[in-house]
Design an enzyme around this catalytic site. Structure first.
Site, PDB file in Angstrom:
ATOM      1  N   HIS A 101     -11.328   4.245  -3.530  1.00  8.49           N
ATOM      2  CA  HIS A 101      -9.973   4.480  -3.029  1.00  8.49           C
ATOM      3  C   HIS A 101     -10.017   5.462  -1.875  1.00  8.49           C
ATOM      4  O   HIS A 101     -10.826   6.385  -1.857  1.00  8.49           O
ATOM      5  CB  HIS A 101      -9.036   4.977  -4.134  1.00  8.49           C
ATOM      6  CG  HIS A 101      -9.567   6.140  -4.912  1.00  8.49           C
ATOM      7  ND1 HIS A 101     -10.521   6.002  -5.892  1.00  8.49           N
ATOM      8  CD2 HIS A 101      -9.296   7.454  -4.844  1.00  8.49           C
ATOM      9  CE1 HIS A 101     -10.793   7.181  -6.408  1.00  8.49           C
ATOM     10  NE2 HIS A 101     -10.072   8.090  -5.785  1.00  8.49           N
ATOM     11  N   HIS A 103      -7.651   8.174   0.037  1.00 10.77           N
ATOM     12  CA  HIS A 103      -6.410   8.952  -0.003  1.00 10.77           C
ATOM     13  C   HIS A 103      -5.906   9.125   1.432  1.00 10.77           C
ATOM     14  O   HIS A 103      -6.693   9.485   2.317  1.00 10.77           O
ATOM     15  CB  HIS A 103      -6.663  10.361  -0.534  1.00 10.77           C
ATOM     16  CG  HIS A 103      -7.181  10.459  -1.936  1.00 10.77           C
ATOM     17  ND1 HIS A 103      -6.377  10.787  -3.009  1.00 10.77           N
ATOM     18  CD2 HIS A 103      -8.432  10.321  -2.448  1.00 10.77           C
ATOM     19  CE1 HIS A 103      -7.105  10.853  -4.111  1.00 10.77           C
ATOM     20  NE2 HIS A 103      -8.365  10.574  -3.807  1.00 10.77           N
TER      21      HIS A 103
HETATM   22  P1  AMP Z   1     -10.204  10.883  -7.038  1.00 12.38           P
HETATM   23  O1  AMP Z   1     -10.291  12.284  -7.574  1.00 12.38           O
HETATM   24  O2  AMP Z   1     -10.578  10.789  -5.574  1.00 12.38           O
HETATM   25  O3  AMP Z   1     -10.937   9.898  -7.914  1.00 12.38           O
HETATM   26  O4  AMP Z   1      -8.654  10.522  -7.074  1.00 12.38           O
HETATM   27  C1  AMP Z   1      -8.075   9.760  -8.076  1.00 12.38           C
HETATM   28  C2  AMP Z   1      -6.587   9.768  -7.826  1.00 12.38           C
HETATM   29  O5  AMP Z   1      -6.006   8.725  -8.562  1.00 12.38           O
HETATM   30  C3  AMP Z   1      -5.885  11.059  -8.222  1.00 12.38           C
HETATM   31  O6  AMP Z   1      -5.259  11.623  -7.067  1.00 12.38           O
HETATM   32  C4  AMP Z   1      -4.876  10.605  -9.259  1.00 12.38           C
HETATM   33  O7  AMP Z   1      -3.656  11.285  -9.172  1.00 12.38           O
HETATM   34  C5  AMP Z   1      -4.723   9.132  -8.940  1.00 12.38           C
HETATM   35  N1  AMP Z   1      -4.320   8.302 -10.062  1.00 12.38           N
HETATM   36  C6  AMP Z   1      -4.900   8.215 -11.279  1.00 12.38           C
HETATM   37  N2  AMP Z   1      -4.229   7.324 -12.056  1.00 12.38           N
HETATM   38  C7  AMP Z   1      -3.233   6.815 -11.290  1.00 12.38           C
HETATM   39  C8  AMP Z   1      -2.184   5.863 -11.511  1.00 12.38           C
HETATM   40  N3  AMP Z   1      -2.041   5.254 -12.691  1.00 12.38           N
HETATM   41  N4  AMP Z   1      -1.333   5.601 -10.491  1.00 12.38           N
HETATM   42  C9  AMP Z   1      -1.469   6.230  -9.312  1.00 12.38           C
HETATM   43  N5  AMP Z   1      -2.432   7.139  -9.029  1.00 12.38           N
HETATM   44  C10 AMP Z   1      -3.291   7.437 -10.014  1.00 12.38           C
END
Ligand code: AMP
Length: 139
Positions: A101, A103
């Site tokens: 993903h 951001h």
């Molecule tokens: P990372 O630390 O780069 O793996 O970021 C994972 C991101 O996914 C975090 O910012 C979470 O807030 C986001 N996240 C986790 N579960 C969900 C969800 N169900 N819907 C939207 N965002 C999510």
């Protein structure tokens, strides 16, 4: 392909809801559930891949092409001119969801988010040694 216990695969499949912003056959963008700022977006490939370097390059290229219009939309809606693009790979980097993903995080002056950039420098010769190793690793 979906991975059975992957939260983002479940979002792609519609088994977990999301606030969807953009979708095409291979990419989905939605609001982060724990935003660092209003408009914080996640942009993911629909097919499961844990890390950037696991992704098929055509899908990755397609995803990257969606980033500028998505970033422009975030800037417009959040009325700012700055954002961070963040893409973590591996637990130590801060990756919590093992599905690629990107951001898009809008930034504003004095938003308090901060940024740790603990720059160091190479001792004599070390930069050249690392450069040589990297070039060899690419061969
Ligand atoms: P990372 O630390 O780069 O793996 O970021 C994972 C991101 O996914 C975090 O910012 C979470 O807030 C986001 N996240 C986790 N579960 C969900 C969800 N169900 N819907 C939207 N965002 C999510």
């Amino acid at each position: 392909m979906a991975a059975p216990n992957c939260v983002f695969c479940k979002i792609v499949a519609g088994k977990i809801p999301c606030l969807r912003v953009y979708e095409d056959p291979s990419v989905l963008a939605f609001l982060d559930i724990g935003p660092l700022a209003e408009g914080h977006l996640l942009v993911i490939p629909k097919d499961h891949a844990e890390r950037l370097e696991d992704m098929p390059t055509d899908i990755l290229a397609h995803l990257v092409r969606q980033l500028p219009p998505l970033a422009r939309a975030v800037l417009k809606v959040t009325a700012t001119d700055s954002y961070n693009l963040l893409q973590n790979n591996g637990k130590t980097s801060g990756q919590e969801v093992p599905h690629v993903h990107f951001h898009i995080i809008p930034r504003k002056a004095a938003d308090g988010l901060g940024y740790r950039w603990l720059a160091s420098s190479y001792p004599a010769g070390r930069g050249e040694e690392i450069r040589r190793q990297l070039v060899a690793a690419l061969a």
